[in-house]
Scaffold this active site. Structure first.
Site, PDB file in Angstrom:
ATOM      1  N   SER A   1       0.846  -1.194   0.000  1.00  0.00           N
ATOM      2  CA  SER A   1       0.000   0.000   0.000  1.00  0.00           C
ATOM      3  C   SER A   1       0.877   1.237   0.000  1.00  0.00           C
ATOM      4  CB  SER A   1      -0.882   0.007   1.254  1.00  0.00           C
ATOM      5  OG  SER A   1      -1.528   1.254   1.419  1.00  0.00           O
TER       6      SER A   1
ATOM      7  N   TYR B   1      -1.235  -0.913  10.471  1.00  0.00           N
ATOM      8  CA  TYR B   1      -1.401  -1.098   9.021  1.00  0.00           C
ATOM      9  C   TYR B   1      -0.190  -0.570   8.253  1.00  0.00           C
ATOM     10  CZ  TYR B   1      -3.422  -1.072   4.365  1.00  0.00           C
ATOM     11  OH  TYR B   1      -3.646  -1.300   3.030  1.00  0.00           O
TER      12      TYR B   1
END
Length: 253
Positions: A142, A155
């Site tokens: 990501s 995350y």
């Protein structure tokens, strides 16, 4: 190995979002795809849609948070199909982990799936790929991995691990025919982002994102971030001094 020579592929996190889309995308191009996820009913629906489109997608019920079981299952698939040509570690978990009220149980889930699960998926058949001197490992990271984003300690860090893990594999595999690709999406309209309440700049439709990912895989890109506007901004953010980054980032969410 180019994209057209893939015979078989494993895609995790294939019950929805980017994983589902990528499994269909590959299947429609003649690849036999093992679509893995926890939700069997979603995988069955995917297999039916693929069959209607003339593609072969086989459901595989799998929870990558159980690393040892994942390792065994992926190796068994590799043996059953005569060797996986492409392994895509796409399964991922998001959600906020604010340091002011840190939710350890959720952070652990993020790590179990995004770190341990992804590493198990990618390394399961790596020795066999090296022995065969062919194969392609892909990890879906990501753009949030660029720095420690506010309220996203688990995350952002989990995806940063994946970046570095894949980079080391890529370096080690120089001189072989085993390829490694790290894909870093920005905001994409999926089940995961549907829960996000803040503004999502340059939000992409899932189909458009899948096309970009698929083409990057076929090109065997070492790293590929998209959309380009967000990827460019992230590239600049890496070099912003900590004092400035902290002041700006703390006010974003």
């Amino acid at each position: 190995m180019n994209g057209m020579s893939y015979r078989t592929a494993l895609v995790t996190g294939a019950s929805s979002g980017l994983g589902r889309g990528l499994a269909l995308w590959l299947g429609k191009r003649g690849v036999k795809v093992y679509a893995a996820a926890r939700r069997r009913e979603h995988l069955e629906a995917l297999a039916q849609e693929a069959q209607a489109a003339g593609a072969h997608v086989e459901p595989v019920e799998l929870d990558v948070s159980h690393a040892d079981a994942t390792l065994e299952r992926v190796r068994a698939l590799d043996e059953a199909c005569g060797g996986l040509d492409l392994v895509v570690a796409n399964a991922g978990v998001g959600g906020q982990t604010n340091a002011r009220d840190f939710p350890w149980e959720h952070a652990k889930k993020v790590i179990d799936v995004n770190v341990t699960g992804a590493a198990a998926t990618l390394s399961a058949v790596l020795p066999r790929m090296v022995e065969r001197n062919r194969g392609h490992l892909v990890g879906v990271s990501s753009l949030a991995s660029c720095r420690g984003l506010p309220q996203n300690a688990a995350y952002s860090a989990s995806k940063a691990f994946l970046n570095t893990f894949l980079e080391s594999l890529r370096v080690d595999l120089q001189g072989t025919q085993v390829r490694v690709t790290c894909i870093k999406p920005g905001f994409v309209k999926t089940e995961m982002t549907a829960r996000i309440q803040h503004t999502m700049p340059f939000l992409l439709e899932a189909d458009a994102a899948v096309e970009l990912m698929g083409q990057a895989i076929l090109r065997a890109e070492a790293e590929y971030g998209f959309p380009w506007q967000m990827a460019s901004a992230v590239g600049v953010a890496k070099w912003v001094p900590n004092l400035l980054f902290d002041a700006v980032a703390s006010k974003v969410l």
